[in-house]
Design an enzyme around this catalytic site. Structure first.
Site, PDB file in Angstrom:
ATOM      1  N   HIS A 475       0.802  -1.217   0.000  1.00  0.00           N
ATOM      2  CA  HIS A 475       0.000   0.000   0.000  1.00  0.00           C
ATOM      3  C   HIS A 475       0.841   1.276   0.000  1.00  0.00           C
ATOM      4  O   HIS A 475       0.293   2.371  -0.098  1.00  0.00           O
ATOM      5  CB  HIS A 475      -0.939   0.009   1.222  1.00  0.00           C
ATOM      6  CG  HIS A 475      -2.266   0.637   0.947  1.00  0.00           C
ATOM      7  ND1 HIS A 475      -2.543   1.317  -0.217  1.00  0.00           N
ATOM      8  CD2 HIS A 475      -3.410   0.686   1.684  1.00  0.00           C
ATOM      9  CE1 HIS A 475      -3.787   1.764  -0.189  1.00  0.00           C
ATOM     10  NE2 HIS A 475      -4.345   1.392   0.954  1.00  0.00           N
ATOM     11  N   ARG A 476       2.163   1.141   0.095  1.00  0.00           N
ATOM     12  CA  ARG A 476       3.005   2.333  -0.018  1.00  0.00           C
ATOM     13  C   ARG A 476       3.022   2.864  -1.441  1.00  0.00           C
ATOM     14  O   ARG A 476       3.116   4.083  -1.651  1.00  0.00           O
ATOM     15  CB  ARG A 476       4.446   2.008   0.419  1.00  0.00           C
ATOM     16  CG  ARG A 476       4.623   1.670   1.877  1.00  0.00           C
ATOM     17  CD  ARG A 476       6.055   1.251   2.165  1.00  0.00           C
ATOM     18  NE  ARG A 476       6.445   0.057   1.433  1.00  0.00           N
ATOM     19  CZ  ARG A 476       7.651  -0.503   1.496  1.00  0.00           C
ATOM     20  NH1 ARG A 476       8.597   0.065   2.238  1.00  0.00           N
ATOM     21  NH2 ARG A 476       7.924  -1.589   0.822  1.00  0.00           N
TER      22      ARG A 476
END
Length: 504
Positions: A475-476
């Site tokens: 999710h970065r």
């Protein structure tokens, strides 16, 4: 007998058979001391954290020594086999692996010493050059001109020689510090103290239990200390096994006899109820990688359940296609193609996170990883440049990848550089899962079991082939929109495989 010279002996060192590896375990020796070898001949098989690899010898000659037994983990750069390249038959081969000691140590074998040690008068004022060299070597700080030996076994001098562990005239034992100090204080010959031989798990056990391995009597092969030896050392020793005071003078120290089972109290627990499996090789590397990935990349997993009846029909048709004859054609092939199309439509998913540079690295190629369960553990080899392959080429690459992995012959290079991965948990009858990212990748697709289930099709409930897909992503660099688009594209292709033509 002709004496083997140092110049004629070549030491073959454990190579780094994969990028950045630091150690490997010797699985099997294919040669023995005295065997003749040729350049390129495979002499042993080793297991690294990534694969099992056969090592060829780069010399022509006669094997003189195998420095480590099978099952030993050896640091990269350590010599594992000695080969006499002189072409002669001189030098007696060493029949068994032995520990390394400084070459200058003042310990002579029976062939070197004309008389027994007790018959040699001590001459403090005129020490032999070898004895002076031994003292100078002992005075060096650890790490000065030395190289590491077995993992956890300490260091040995870079200039070394091999000698039999047991001899008729003199035996070197692991002497506790108190006994060594008493010997030196009373003028006795200083004993050469070796670092006890024990594998890393045994060393950790000894540390946890507060046991000094130098005081433990080994019972394993080649003097290796086992877990049972450590547990036995924790229990109170019987009076008969207590060491008697050392009399003066003591010309030599011998190995204490191994106590009989009656002399060593048995552990208080039933060891037959547990089995301990050392974590090493592929399993060790996988565990470290998964922990690092799980606690570094913030994982998000999305799921979708789809009707893949049309995909299964296409699989059956492709099996009859003459262009696919002799190739492995199965649902995984079309799922892999669907993911490659989805990646081309959403290229940002095929990326990695560069923590040092604080950058997102988007890859313009796809090295498609396929997670494979093998007897050696989970392997994730990848198909290089899978995005550029035709369907028959992709099928051929998948077949070779799976066959090689099952045979345990996957090379380290085949498991490096992956960009996105597929894991098929459906083969175990599992509906779905939340897969952990392969380190360095941003997405992994899990395929669940394909089952015949009631499904609404064209307004009616009918039995259809249904499965669940799960996509985990970092999710970065992958937000919910991008992850959802990729998963939706894969699902749409598998529900309507004609999109492989319109989108591909």
């Amino acid at each position: 007998m002709t004496t083997m010279t140092e110049a004629s002996v070549r030491e073959f060192k454990m190579p780094d058979v994969g990028e950045g590896l630091t150690e490997a375990e010797i699985l099997k020796w294919y040669v023995q001391p005295g065997d003749t070898v040729t350049d390129g001949q495979v002499v042993c098989e080793v297991e690294t954290a990534k694969a099992a690899v056969e090592l060829p010898i780069p010399y022509d000659g006669v094997v003189r020594a195998l420095h480590f037994p099978e099952g030993t983990t050896v640091d990269v750069g350590m010599s594992i086999i000695a080969v006499d390249v002189s072409g002669g038959a001189g030098g007696a081969p060493v029949a068994a692996p032995v520990a390394e000691v400084p070459a200058q140590a003042a310990v002579q074998t029976p062939a070197q010493a004309p008389a027994a040690p007790q018959e040699q008068p001590q001459a403090p004022q005129a020490e032999a050059p070898q004895a002076e060299a031994a003292k100078a070597e002992a005075a060096k700080p650890v790490g000065s001109g030395r190289q590491p030996v077995l993992v956890g076994y300490g260091v040995a001098a870079s200039s070394t020689k091999r000698r039999p562990r047991k001899g008729p005239e003199i035996a070197v034992s692991r002497v506790p510090d108190t006994v060594q100090a008493e010997l030196n204080g009373h003028g006795g010959a200083p004993a050469v103290r070796e670092r006890p031989l024990a594998k890393p798990p045994v060393r950790k056990l000894a540390k946890d239990l507060g046991v000094d391995l130098a005081t433990v009597v080994p019972s394993g092969p080649d003097g290796i200390i086992t877990r049972e030896d450590v547990h036995a050392a924790v229990a109170p020793a019987a009076p008969a096994t207590q060491a008697a005071p050392v009399a003066e003078p003591v010309p030599q120290v011998t190995q204490a006899p191994v106590p009989t089972p009656a002399a060593v109290p048995a552990p208080s627990y039933d060891t037959a109820r547990e089995t301990r499996v050392p974590v090493k090789g592929v399993r060790k590397a996988t565990a470290a990688a998964m922990v690092g990935s799980a606690f570094t990349a913030p994982h998000v997993t999305e799921f979708v359940t789809i009707d893949v009846t049309r995909t299964l029909k296409l699989v059956e048709e492709l099996k009859q296609d003459k262009d696919m004859q002799g190739l492995r054609v199965n649902p995984l092939l079309l799922i892999a193609r669907a993911l490659l199309v989805a990646v081309r439509r959403n290229p940002e998913i095929n990326a990695s996170w560069d923590e040092a540079a604080q950058e997102i690295v988007v890859k313009h190629y796809v090295n498609l990883g396929i997670a494979a369960a093998t007897p050696r553990g989970l392997l994730v080899p990848n198909i290089k440049d899978a995005h550029a392959k035709t369907l028959p080429q992709l099928a051929e690459s998948l077949g070779e990848l799976v066959s090689t992995a099952r045979e345990g012959r996957t090379s380290p290079a085949a498991m490096q550089g992956g960009t996105v991965t597929i894991t098929n948990v459906g083969v175990f009858g599992v509906d779905t899962g939340t897969p952990i990212l392969n380190p360095g990748e941003s997405a992994i697709l899990a395929i669940g079991a394909i089952k015949l289930q009631p499904w609404v099709h064209k307004g009616k409930v009918k039995p259809r082939q249904v499965t669940t897909l799960a996509l985990s992503f970092d999710h970065r660099l992958v937000d919910g929109e991008l992850g959802s688009k990729v998963l939706a594209d894969v699902a749409a292709i598998l529900e309507q495989p004609r999109k492989l033509i319109t989108w591909g």
